[in-house]
Design a protein around this motif. Structure first.
Motif, PDB file in Angstrom:
ATOM      1  N   HIS A 162       0.836  -1.205   0.000  1.00 61.97           N
ATOM      2  CA  HIS A 162       0.000   0.000   0.000  1.00 61.97           C
ATOM      3  C   HIS A 162       0.876   1.262   0.000  1.00 61.97           C
ATOM      4  O   HIS A 162       0.682   2.153  -0.826  1.00 61.97           O
ATOM      5  CB  HIS A 162      -0.907  -0.058   1.237  1.00 61.97           C
ATOM      6  CG  HIS A 162      -1.773   1.148   1.456  1.00 61.97           C
ATOM      7  ND1 HIS A 162      -3.145   1.105   1.387  1.00 61.97           N
ATOM      8  CD2 HIS A 162      -1.475   2.434   1.770  1.00 61.97           C
ATOM      9  CE1 HIS A 162      -3.647   2.303   1.633  1.00 61.97           C
ATOM     10  NE2 HIS A 162      -2.653   3.130   1.875  1.00 61.97           N
ATOM     11  N   GLU A 163       1.859   1.305   0.918  1.00 65.85           N
ATOM     12  CA  GLU A 163       2.663   2.529   1.094  1.00 65.85           C
ATOM     13  C   GLU A 163       3.772   2.659   0.044  1.00 65.85           C
ATOM     14  O   GLU A 163       3.980   3.722  -0.510  1.00 65.85           O
ATOM     15  CB  GLU A 163       3.307   2.564   2.490  1.00 65.85           C
ATOM     16  CG  GLU A 163       2.331   2.548   3.655  1.00 65.85           C
ATOM     17  CD  GLU A 163       1.547   3.841   3.795  1.00 65.85           C
ATOM     18  OE1 GLU A 163       1.872   4.842   3.108  1.00 65.85           O
ATOM     19  OE2 GLU A 163       0.584   3.846   4.578  1.00 65.85           O
ATOM     20  N   HIS A 179       0.097   3.893  -3.498  1.00 67.68           N
ATOM     21  CA  HIS A 179      -0.182   5.322  -3.660  1.00 67.68           C
ATOM     22  C   HIS A 179       0.575   5.926  -4.836  1.00 67.68           C
ATOM     23  O   HIS A 179       0.087   6.848  -5.479  1.00 67.68           O
ATOM     24  CB  HIS A 179       0.171   6.086  -2.383  1.00 67.68           C
ATOM     25  CG  HIS A 179      -0.883   5.978  -1.329  1.00 67.68           C
ATOM     26  ND1 HIS A 179      -2.186   6.328  -1.548  1.00 67.68           N
ATOM     27  CD2 HIS A 179      -0.818   5.556  -0.040  1.00 67.68           C
ATOM     28  CE1 HIS A 179      -2.890   6.128  -0.438  1.00 67.68           C
ATOM     29  NE2 HIS A 179      -2.080   5.650   0.482  1.00 67.68           N
ATOM     30  N   GLU A 230      -7.368   5.969  -0.927  1.00 68.22           N
ATOM     31  CA  GLU A 230      -7.027   4.878  -0.006  1.00 68.22           C
ATOM     32  C   GLU A 230      -7.501   3.546  -0.575  1.00 68.22           C
ATOM     33  O   GLU A 230      -6.816   2.528  -0.468  1.00 68.22           O
ATOM     34  CB  GLU A 230      -7.628   5.119   1.377  1.00 68.22           C
ATOM     35  CG  GLU A 230      -7.002   6.280   2.156  1.00 68.22           C
ATOM     36  CD  GLU A 230      -5.482   6.214   2.200  1.00 68.22           C
ATOM     37  OE1 GLU A 230      -4.922   5.096   2.238  1.00 68.22           O
ATOM     38  OE2 GLU A 230      -4.848   7.285   2.183  1.00 68.22           O
ATOM     39  N   HIS A 281      -9.990   5.906   5.661  1.00 66.06           N
ATOM     40  CA  HIS A 281      -9.560   4.509   5.590  1.00 66.06           C
ATOM     41  C   HIS A 281     -10.734   3.562   5.837  1.00 66.06           C
ATOM     42  O   HIS A 281     -10.832   2.503   5.233  1.00 66.06           O
ATOM     43  CB  HIS A 281      -8.447   4.228   6.606  1.00 66.06           C
ATOM     44  CG  HIS A 281      -7.173   4.931   6.282  1.00 66.06           C
ATOM     45  ND1 HIS A 281      -6.896   6.197   6.723  1.00 66.06           N
ATOM     46  CD2 HIS A 281      -6.107   4.553   5.546  1.00 66.06           C
ATOM     47  CE1 HIS A 281      -5.713   6.562   6.275  1.00 66.06           C
ATOM     48  NE2 HIS A 281      -5.219   5.584   5.555  1.00 66.06           N
TER      49      HIS A 281
END
Ligand code: ZN
Length: 680
Positions: A455-456, A460, A483, A540
């Motif tokens: 995800h990080e 993104h 998100e 989120h």
């Protein structure tokens, strides 16, 4: 910036979306007691320092000195949170030590709960809501306890006798009109005057603005962080800064911090790191914010194994977001887990090229962000006992722009959350089958880590906008949609053979564990954070509800996710993981299109259909089931004790001890690491 969402942590710990050290040896330490105390709405956990013995003696010594420095600033945090916190804490501690009455009473128990809450919040305001909280004992009972505490050294301020002191301090504690809120955000009030935090005194919001507008340089490309390390006061009608510096405010505590930093400097891992530590010392001695920036530039470039944060850093406690609370985190790199993050980051282009989106929206050149995974060795100041789980520093925009930043994940902390939650019954309550519980117990921690990494580090940053599309096109729906896009990227790849190829795990059960946690959370268990009657608001949470709800509806014809009811309890069961993955890919395709084209209408429809509304019947049911588990919403940690072994005046080793008594650690800190006067 910190990632400190306590509710997120709560949810992570309940639902095992969180992390571990990736270290199998540590996982077997099941007899380690993770939770050691519980009071009010909080619990106290312990964390371990895995791989401590992989450090050499010099590194251990360095961590030890930095840890001492971390503990020396505790009083600063209390004082910054509220001007009279130290007086109140010391009064309560005096009663705790000297009270000669019966300690086996409900009153005493309630007194102890209040004292523990004050320690927990570093003051009399709730650490999260910033509202003042009150003891469950009456004022009269409390006065009686003070009177039965013969020999107590009361923290009186000049000119007070016992009676005036007693009146004053009990008023500070019990009067709801005094200092009701630490950080006031309400529009329409003077948020400076109405906030109880100790960053301003006798000045209005306008006076603060005028003061800093007058000294702020125009057109400065590398501005210092104005006001970061001072209290703004009015003296003889004049507004001025009281600086946090060696010969100024908080000087006695800063002297101790400097003392330990100077020792640390002698055992720095390398010259570059030594230069950084020396620069920090110089900053504490001068209070010069330019020096602080110079230090941060050095810090960003420091890739030594042992690392630390120490200073006036985060500004969440100031209603104007300018003045920083003191904090410290001492840590060293988790080499194995960091390798995992690097592996993902290094393969960023492969993931981008194979992403299930319209090729027009793929980035031709993508660079993954690589985060460092760390092992925390000591927490101090505003990071103790409630700690963030990740940090991204420094905060100065121009340093981030010109020199970059360090993003760290604290994996031994999230591992502790994870372990503490394993025995709390939440999984057994909300999973349909023992097999589901077993798979999560075995793989949930690693799965959660990998989800976060994907995800990080990749999610993104993936994809691109079509030429002409504004990055603001999705307006108020952009956060949950963004998100969701990053989550979908992670979920889609979690079940890819590539993960096994890259050696990130050996069985797709890891992916199954993540899928089952994610769907259960999105459809059901995250509702525990919603007050009855309210809708889902947080980005989120909306993202999870959107993805889980969309997949449930769109997989209905093939029964991909099945709703089951047993003994009046609702469960969601995944019947086909591969089909669920296909659904994730389809939704990602659409989500990327919405972003790349800036399709506000389609984005809005998705959010409003799946991510906002709450089924009231299911909500009530989930809350009832959750409340029966009696879980504490907030967690804090006690620190391991680092104890040097000294032979002939020289440190020959540093041992780690895991204490198990919260009160003892707090009293110990109040004795050994308390350097400030009652009023500062
Ligand atoms: Zn995100």
């Amino acid at each position: 910036m910190v990632h400190r969402n306590n509710l997120l942590i709560l949810i992570m710990s309940i639902l095992l979306l969180s992390c571990n050290t990736g270290n199998k040896e540590e996982k077997s330490s099941s007899d380690f007691q993770w939770q050691i105390d519980r009071f009010g709405d909080a619990k106290i956990l312990r964390y371990q320092i895995p791989a401590w013995d992989s450090l050499n003696l010099q590194q251990k010594e360095l961590v030890y000195y930095l840890s001492q420095a971390a503990l020396c600033g505790r009083d600063i945090t209390f004082d910054q949170n509220y001007k009279h916190n130290l007086v109140i804490r010391r009064t309560l501690e005096a009663v705790y030590e000297k009270y000669s009455g019966d300690r086996n009473t409900a009153d005493w128990e309630n007194f102890m709960i209040y004292l523990k809450r004050v320690w927990f919040s570093n003051g009399i305001h709730h650490h999260y809501s910033t509202d003042k909280f009150f003891p469950e004992v009456s004022r009269d009972v409390f006065v009686g306890m003070m009177q039965k505490s013969a020999g107590a050294e009361w923290p009186m301020v000049e000119g007070q006798d016992y009676n005036t002191f007693m009146e004053w301090v009990t008023d500070l504690i019990f009067n709801p009109e005094i200092a009701p809120k630490r950080v006031m955000q309400d529009e329409g009030s003077d948020i400076v005057a109405a906030s109880a935090c100790n960053y301003y005194e006798g000045v209005t919001e306008k006076e603060v603005d005028d003061f800093y507008n007058a000294i702020r340089k125009k057109e400065d490309n590398t501005p210092i962080s104005y006001g970061l390390n001072s209290k703004l006061i009015k003296e003889n009608g004049k507004v001025l800064e009281k600086k946090y510096v060696l010969d100024g405010m908080y000087g006695p505590a800063i002297a101790q911090i400097v003392y330990w930093l100077e020792k640390a400097s002698t055992v720095a891992e390398n010259d570059y790191q030594k230069q950084g530590i020396d620069k920090l010392i110089e900053y504490y001695k001068t209070g010069d914010l330019k020096t602080w920036d110079d230090y941060n530039v050095l810090w960003v470039g420091d890739n030594s194994l042992v690392d630390f944060v120490n200073g006036f850093i985060e500004v969440y406690g100031d209603p104007l977001g300018m003045k920083a609370s003191w904090e410290s985190v001492v840590n060293f790199k988790d080499v194995i887990a960091t390798r995992r993050a690097i592996t993902i980051s290094e393969n960023a282009q492969w993931f981008e090229d194979h992403s299930p989106i319209d090729p027009r929206f793929r980035k031709p050149q993508v660079k993954g962000v690589s985060a460092k995974v760390i092992t925390v060795a000591q927490l101090g100041g505003d990071c103790y006992p409630t700690t963030p789980i990740g940090i991204n520093l420094p905060n100065a925009d121009w340093i981030r722009r010109d020199h970059g930043s360090k993003s760290v994940t604290m994996e031994n902390i999230t591992y502790a959350y994870d372990q503490a939650s394993l025995g709390n019954g939440a999984l057994e309550e909300f999973c349909y089958s023992p097999e589901e519980v077993a798979i999560i117990k075995e793989h949930g921690a690693l799965a959660g880590n990998l989800h976060t990494d994907l995800h990080e580090c990749l999610g993104h940053g993936s994809g691109q906008l079509l030429p002409g599309t504004s990055s603001e096109a999705l307006k108020n729906y952009s956060s949950p949609l963004e998100e969701a896009r990053a989550d979908l990227f992670a979920l889609y790849y979690m079940m890819d053979q590539k993960m096994i190829e890259l050696g990130l795990f050996t069985t797709l059960d890891v992916a199954k564990s993540e899928y089952s946690s994610y769907i259960r959370n999105g459809l059901m268990t995250q509702l525990v954070r919603i007050v009855p009657g309210k809708t889902i608001e947080q980005a989120h949470m909306r993202s999870r509800a959107l993805i889980a709800g969309w997949c449930y509806e769109n997989g209905r014809a093939e029964n991909v996710i099945e709703k089951m009811v047993r003994d009046g309890k609702t469960y969601f069961v995944i019947n086909d993981y591969n089909k669920l993955r296909t659904l994730f890919g389809k939704l990602l395709f659409e989500m990327q299109r919405i972003k790349s084209e800036g399709d506000y209408t389609a984005g809005k429809l998705l959010v409003e259909t799946y991510a906002v509304k709450v089924d009231p019947a299911l909500h009530t049911e989930v809350l009832e089931r959750y409340n029966k588990l009696n879980l504490a919403p907030y967690s804090g940690f006690i620190n391991p004790v680092l104890e040097p072994v000294i032979v002939d005046g020289k440190i020959t080793d540093v041992k780690v001890i895991y204490p198990d008594n919260y009160t003892e650690q707090m009293m110990n800190y109040s004795k050994k690491f308390s350097f400030l006067p009652n009023l500062n």
